[in-house]
Design an enzyme around this catalytic site. Sequence first.
Site, PDB file in Angstrom:
ATOM      1  N   LYS A  12      68.521  44.481 101.521  1.00  0.00           N
ATOM      2  CA  LYS A  12      67.584  45.399 100.866  1.00  0.00           C
ATOM      3  C   LYS A  12      67.250  44.996  99.429  1.00  0.00           C
ATOM      4  CE  LYS A  12      67.225  48.500 104.230  1.00  0.00           C
ATOM      5  NZ  LYS A  12      65.950  48.659 104.958  1.00  0.00           N
ATOM      6  N   GLU A  66      63.351  56.265  99.195  1.00  0.00           N
ATOM      7  CA  GLU A  66      64.089  56.998 100.222  1.00  0.00           C
ATOM      8  C   GLU A  66      65.254  56.126 100.644  1.00  0.00           C
ATOM      9  OE1 GLU A  66      61.745  54.921 100.934  1.00  0.00           O
ATOM     10  OE2 GLU A  66      62.783  53.786 102.485  1.00  0.00           O
ATOM     11  N   SER A  68      72.742  41.512 108.345  1.00  0.00           N
ATOM     12  CA  SER A  68      71.891  42.077 107.292  1.00  0.00           C
ATOM     13  C   SER A  68      72.654  42.821 106.206  1.00  0.00           C
ATOM     14  CB  SER A  68      70.848  43.004 107.919  1.00  0.00           C
ATOM     15  OG  SER A  68      71.483  43.997 108.693  1.00  0.00           O
TER      16      SER A  68
END
Lengths: 265, 408
Positions: free
Chosen positions: B101, B123, B390
Amino acid sequence: MDRIAQAFARTRREKRAAFVAYLCAGDPDFDTSLAACRAVLDAGADVLELGVPFSDPLADGLTNQLAAQRALEGGMTTARVFELVRRLREKSQVPVIFYTYYNLVFAHGVENYVRAAKEAGVDGLLVLDLPPEEADEVLAACTKHDLKTVFIVAPTTPAARLARIGAAATGFIYYVSREGVTGVRDQVAANIPEALARIRQHTALPVAVGFGISTREQVRQVARVADGVVVGSALVNVIKDNLANCAGLPARLRIAAAELVSGTA
Amino acid sequence: MSAAAKPTHVPADQLPDAAGHFGRYGGVFVPETLMTALAELTAAYQQARVDPVFQQELRHHLKEFAGRPTELYFAERLTQHCGGAKIYFKREDLLHTGAHKINNALGQALLAKRMGKKRIIAETGAGQHGVATAAVCAKFGLDCTVYMGAVDMERQALNVFRMRLMGAKVTAVEAGQKTLKDAVNEAMRDWVANVRGTHYILGSALGSHPYPMMVRDFHRVIGQELREQILAREGRLPDEMVACVGGGSNAIGCFHEFLSDKAVKLIGVEAGGRGIRRGEHAARFEGGKLGILQGSKTYILQDPDGQIELTHSVSAGLDYAAIGPEHAYYRDTGRIEFAYATDDEVLEAFQLCSRHEGIIPALESSHAIVHGLKRAKALGKDKIVIVNLSGRGDKDVQTVQRLLEQKA
C-alpha cells in the site's frame, strides 16, 4: 405540458417558488410513508421528491442515510417504491421525482426501470451518481418513455459543464447550494443569486435550490431568487422524531411542512 | 447486455480510455460536486506521470522511505512441501508499514503536495492503507483523517494505534456493516464536503477514474522489479503468477507488466469466506453481477434490486463487494483468471507459510498463497510460480490466535 412544467408554471403565475418536498420512500414502512407523502402534499408541496432507499447512499448525510436504512429494514424494494407512487397517484397529480442511485436503475435494466417508473406515475429521475457524461443510456430511455431528467449543479461546477448539464436535463435543474452531503445547516449560502444567474445562461428550465434548507426563513430567502426550494432533512427529521407515534406522525408532518411551504410566498 | 461477448483486444497501455473506461467497465459515476475535483486530479496526474522530476522524486522516496526494491524470495521449503513447481514470493511484505500500500500512498501524497492540497483523507479496511497513508502524511507534514469501519477497527486494533501514533485522526464508521465499503462511503462524503482543499487517497484500484489507473500505475513497480528479478534468477519468465484481489491493487501492479506475455498465466484470488453463499464471501466473480458502486461500473455482489449485499472474509482487506474495473475487463478477455480461497484454507496457509518459511503473511496475501500452493502441486518441477506476498501478517496474529482457539 407535463406535470413538472405545469407545477413550475403555476407557481410562477402565483409569483412564488415551488416547494419541493423530499421524503425517503418507505420510511419507516410502506403505510406510514404513504401517509407521510400525502401529508406533505396536503400541506401544499408542489413537487414530491422521493428518495429511493439504497444500501450505500454516498451523497447523503446521516439523516437520509438512516431514513434509507429504516425503509430497507421496513421491507422497501423497487417494486414497493413503484407501488407507493401508484397509491399516491390515486389522489394526487403532483409531480413525483425519484432521487436515486444508479445501481438501482441499472440492476433491472435501464429501460425496464424507466418504463416501469413512468407507468407507475413517476415524472422525473434524478440519479445522484450519474453525471451527463455517463448518462447516454438513461437519457435515451427517458426520451423514449417521456420521463423527465433532473441534474444537479454544484458550486464547484465550472461554466464549461453547465452547457452539458443544461442539455441533458429536461425537467429542472437542482442547484446544490452547499458543497457537502444532504443535511440541515444553520445558514444558507449567500452566493445563490450569482450561481442561479450563471446557470440560467445555459438553460431555460426551472432551477430549484436545495441542501441545507430547513427553516421557514431559509425557504423565504431562497424563494426570492429560485424557481423552487427543496427541503429534505428537516421533513425527514420529523419522521425520525415521531417513530414511536406513527399514527400521529402525518398530522405533525403536515404542520411542519405547511410552515415551511408558507415561506415560498 | 451479453457477458459472453469477448472484448476486442486493446493494448494494455491504452487502457483506460480518456473517460476512464476499461471496455464496458470503470468510468466516472460520482455526485456532481466531485466531477471538477476528479477532472483536476486526472489532469494533475497526467502531467505528473510524464514529469521526470516527479517520477525521480517518487523513486527516491520509494527507495529511501519505503525500502524498494523488494526481494524476490525462493520459498524453498514450501516448494519441497508441494513437490511441484518452484515457488517464489515477491516480498512486498518487507516494505515500510508492512504492505504494498505504501507505493500508492507515497505517489498520491506527492501528487497532493504538487496540487497544493494540505489535507488528506483515506479509507481503510485492514488498516494497511490507513497506516501507509498516515506514515506519508507524517513524513510530508499533511493533515490526515482515516475512515475505518467500526468492525474493522476492532479486528485491526493495532493498526488503529499505529495510525494515531503517526498523527492521523481515525474516525470510526458506524453505518452499514461497518467495514471497508462503509468507510469508502464516509470518505467520499467528507470529500464532497471539503473538496477544494482536500485530496482523497483512495487505497485500491477502485472507484471513479482516475483512481483505478493511477493506483495501478503507482503499483506497477512491483511487476517491473519482478520481471528483472526473475530473469536474473531463472533466465526466464514465470509460468504462473498469483495475487490476492480485494479491490485488486497489488494484483494489477504485479500483473500489468506481464499482460502481453501470453505464456505467463495470471491468476487473481478472491475471498471465498465461509463458502460461496449469499453474505458469506467476497468473491465478486462468484455470484456478483455488473453494476455501479462508489464511482465505478464493475462486478458487484448485490441483490436483484441492486442493493449491495453483505460480504464476509476473514481478511478485512478483501472484505469488499466490488472488484477493480480493470480486473473485470481482463477477466472478460481471459487474460487474468480468477479463483477463490476460503477462510479455512487461508488459515491453514497462514500457518504453513509461517512454519515452513519463517514468514508470517497477511491474511489477504495468504489467499494468494493458498492458490499458489495448489498450482505448484499441479505443475511439474520445471515450472515456476510467483506469489505476490502483498503484506505481512503481524496485524493478523491476534485474529488468527482467536480463530485457532475457537477451532481447538
